[in-house]
Design an enzyme around this catalytic site. Structure first.
Site, mmCIF file in Angstrom:
data_model
loop_
_atom_site.group_PDB
_atom_site.id
_atom_site.type_symbol
_atom_site.label_atom_id
_atom_site.label_comp_id
_atom_site.label_asym_id
_atom_site.label_seq_id
_atom_site.Cartn_x
_atom_site.Cartn_y
_atom_site.Cartn_z
ATOM 1 N N GLU A 151 1.753 -45.862 -1.343
ATOM 2 C CA GLU A 151 2.287 -44.499 -1.353
ATOM 3 C C GLU A 151 2.661 -44.030 0.061
ATOM 4 O OE1 GLU A 151 -0.483 -42.059 -3.577
ATOM 5 O OE2 GLU A 151 0.396 -42.721 -5.470
ATOM 6 N N GLU A 306 0.568 -47.214 -11.294
ATOM 7 C CA GLU A 306 -0.729 -46.538 -11.461
ATOM 8 C C GLU A 306 -0.591 -45.394 -12.459
ATOM 9 O OE1 GLU A 306 -2.456 -44.862 -7.923
ATOM 10 O OE2 GLU A 306 -1.951 -46.585 -6.694
#
Ligand code: GAL
Length: 671
Positions: A151, A306
């Site tokens: 991320e 995710e």
């Protein structure tokens, strides 16, 4: 196109952090993974301090054993580079690798993502660890994907340190060549902001009043590029060692900090992390899936890297997903083009700030939980649909033009109104298409729109000559283009487009916007339709922003009904070449947008592949010329879906004809 032919299925698994557990637990993990039908485990995301406990010591043996153990259980590895969380020794040895905020305060080593993307020390160590991992595991038979960092930009969207200042100056030199160009582009004659030497330029740090918006805009571009450079450096190393293993980094949907269109050009497969709360608006989730898929062109699959199997830990209220919700969200991802359904995380951590985050295996440790049951049931189902679905394509005929620089500039203070949310406007139009089950790609402003029938550009503030050309080509060639208020106000450095709004698009839309009237909360106007189209008729409320415009060749389809500009055009249409350019001069209530977009779609023959009741989502993916149709009931009650022919429902493996009954939160996958 399969993500990796080595694993020609819908991947199923998640983040696995064995370094947090003694080895005897690993064997149990693999037993449970087999039970749940797990095919991939993402390993190493935050393992740096375990892999390199001090500058001169490397420990890979444990990771060797993890990969081999997974492999022996039939679980493939998504191997991450651990660069999102540098070890403590690095911060002590090179304090300048820690990021600095806009006020000049340095962050500490106490969490994660604590690095400056332009720190040479940090970067050198990331290359080193990536090189060692790549050399050691490139040929591992279980490896199916590289996962770089984690991320990018999350937590520390920008750093303002002196290293960044130096890199920013170099970036600006490359972009502008000489200072005169920069001074002109940034309009530095304003407030005596002229720069006489490159060394005078700093990051847009905390200042007395509003920073120069062009300076801020370029710093956002620079920051996105800085992180991308970090990614590219690692990508090059991984590619060198493992030319056939695809590379990704997990993205975050509408993350403002990074221009994901630029990132999409660099990843082999796009992936993202989806964390809607319970009862989330399914159209908002759908938009982020479509966005992610669009980053690599819209057609080929992406990966859901995710999601939580049950709950998160970082929200104000970490409410559980209700039974069936995780399954529904997983199918929604696949329906929009995902070839992976992965969780954060496999096993609930024993400590740290995420210890109460949901996981497939809870602290209790067994397979006897509700969550484990739902996950393993889904694993079984995904295996049943895998052959028909994995690698299949998405083919959208509608596009939404999205643009990070326009987003950045539109929301940079001071702004015409703080009530206009860029993503909110994009979503308003996306939701109208979603309700109709018209599939959507997101495209960047200068993209070729040739394969679409309808393109919508909400609040496209920045319009460059390339954008103008692309939009005009689309309209002339027969496309229907919708543009909304707040568009074409500025150029690429957020300087006003001179000569009347909407600047470079004035001719194409046949209008001149003379004044902008952002409304205060509680103020509203009415859009009165003068040329009804389908269900789009009568009056609708509108607010937040109204443009006062003149017709210069366009026709008014609707007018404002109130205030001193009652009777002035609110929606216009200009026929150009074989197509038309429609302008919506305000922010209308959703029903107005739904009806207008509905009417346009009907005219263009864009419709749901299967007629369904409200709250039921339908998408298609294609294996060659064979469609696979996903029907997802977001309602909590049962619905009947009339089928036009004979299908095979792949999850249950049964024939489906006539009326398909779908329970609340039910899903059907029809071949
Ligand atoms: C993601 C992150 C994971 C984990 C998760 C918790 O944003 O990539 O490492 O923190 O959130 O929801």
């Amino acid at each position: 196109m399969l993500v990796n032919p080595k694993l020609p299925t819908i991947w199923f698994g998640g983040d696995y952090n064995p370094e947090q557990w003694p080895e005897e637990v690993w064997t149990e993990d693999v037993r449970l993974m087999k039970l749940a039908g797990v095919s991939v485990a993402t390993v190493g995301v935050f393992s740096w301090a375990t892999l390199q406990p001090d500058p001169d010591t490397y420990r890979f043996e444990w990771l060797d054993r993890v990969l081999d153990l997974l492999r022996s259980g039939g679980v493939h590895t998504i191997l991450a580079t651990p660069t999102a969380s540098p070890p403590a020794w690095m911060a002590k040895r090179y304090p300048a690798m820690l990021p600095v905020d806009a006020a000049g305060a340095r962050f500490a080593h106490a969490s994660r993502r604590h690095y400056c993307p332009n720190s040479p020390d940090y970067r050198r160590h990331t290359r080193d660890i990536a090189e060692r991992l790549a050399a050691r595991y490139a040929a591992h038979p279980g490896l199916v994907l590289w996962h770089v960092d984690n991320e990018y930009g999350c937590h520390n969207a920008a750093c303002y340190c002196d290293q960044c200042a130096a890199a920013f100056r170099a970036w600006l030199r490359r972009r502008y060549g000489d200072l005169d160009q920069l001074n002109a582009a940034w309009a530095t004659a304003f407030w005596s902001q002229r720069y006489g030497d490159w060394s005078e330029i700093d990051p847009p740090r905390r200042s007395t009043a509003d920073n120069n918006p062009s300076h801020v805009l370029d710093y956002r571009r620079f920051t996105s590029d800085s992180y991308l450079e970090c990614f590219l450096e690692q990508k090059q190393i991984l590619r060198k060692h493992a030319p056939t293993v695809p590379i990704t980094t997990n993205m975050m949907g509408w993350f403002k900090g990074l221009d994901y269109f630029a990132w999409g050009r660099e990843v082999d497969v796009a992936s993202w992390d989806n964390y809607p709360g319970p009862f989330a608006d399914p159209a908002q989730v759908a938009a982020k899936h479509d966005l992610t898929r669009s980053l690599t062109g819209g057609v080929k699959p992406f990966l859901l890297m995710e999601q939580t199997p049950s709950q998160v830990n970082w929200s104000t209220h970490n409410t559980l997903l209700r039974p069936g919700e995780m399954r529904l969200l997983s199918y929604q991802a696949v329906a929009h083009g995902a070839d992976a359904v992965c969780y954060f995380q496999w096993r609930q951590g024993p400590g740290g700030s995420e210890k109460l985050h949901g996981a497939v295996v809870s602290h209790e440790g067994s397979e006897r939980t509700r969550t484990f049951g739902e996950v393993s049931e889904l694993g079984r189902e995904l295996r049943a649909i895998s052959e028909a679905v994995a690698g299949s394509e998405t083919r959208a005929r509608a596009a939404i033009v999205a643009d990070w620089p326009s987003w950045w500039a539109a929301e940079q203070l001071p702004t015409s109104t703080r009530d206009l949310s860029y993503v909110g406007e994009v979503q308003r139009y996306y939701s109208a298409l979603w309700r109709l089950n018209v599939q959507v790609d997101f495209v960047s402003p200068s993209a070729d729109l040739g394969r679409y029938d309808l393109a919508i550009a909400p609040t496209l503030r920045i319009v460059t000559p390339e954008t103008r050309d692309a939009l005009e080509r689309f309209v002339r060639g027969g496309g229907t283009l919708v543009l909304t208020c707040g568009s074409a106000l500025t150029d690429e450095t957020d300087r006003a487009l001179l000569g009347g709004f909407p600047g470079r698009l004035r001719d194409l839309f046949g209008i001149w916007v003379e004044e902008l009237d952002p409304l205060r909360p509680g103020m509203a106007n009415l859009v009165r339709v003068s040329t009804p189209r389908g269900d789009w008729q009568g009056e609708y409320s509108c607010g937040v922003w109204c443009d006062l415009l003149h017709l210069e060749g366009a026709a008014a389809l609707a007018t404002f009904a109130q205030d001193f500009y009652a009777g002035r055009p609110a929606v216009t249409e200009h026929r150009v070449g074989k197509g038309r350019a429609i302008y919506v001069a305000t922010i209308p209530e959703p029903q107005c947008v739904n009806d207008l977009v509905g009417a346009l779609c009907r005219e263009l023959g864009l419709e749901s592949p299967v007629p369904v009741p409200d709250g039921v989502e339908v998408t298609r993916r294609w294996q060659g010329d064979r469609p696979v149709t996903f029907v997802i009931n977001h309602n909590l009650f049962e619905v009947a879906v009339p089928l036009d022919g004979r299908y095979r429902e792949l999850i249950a493996g049964v024939e489906a004809t006539g009326s398909l009954m779908l329970p609340g939160r039910g899903v059907a996958v029809l071949a």
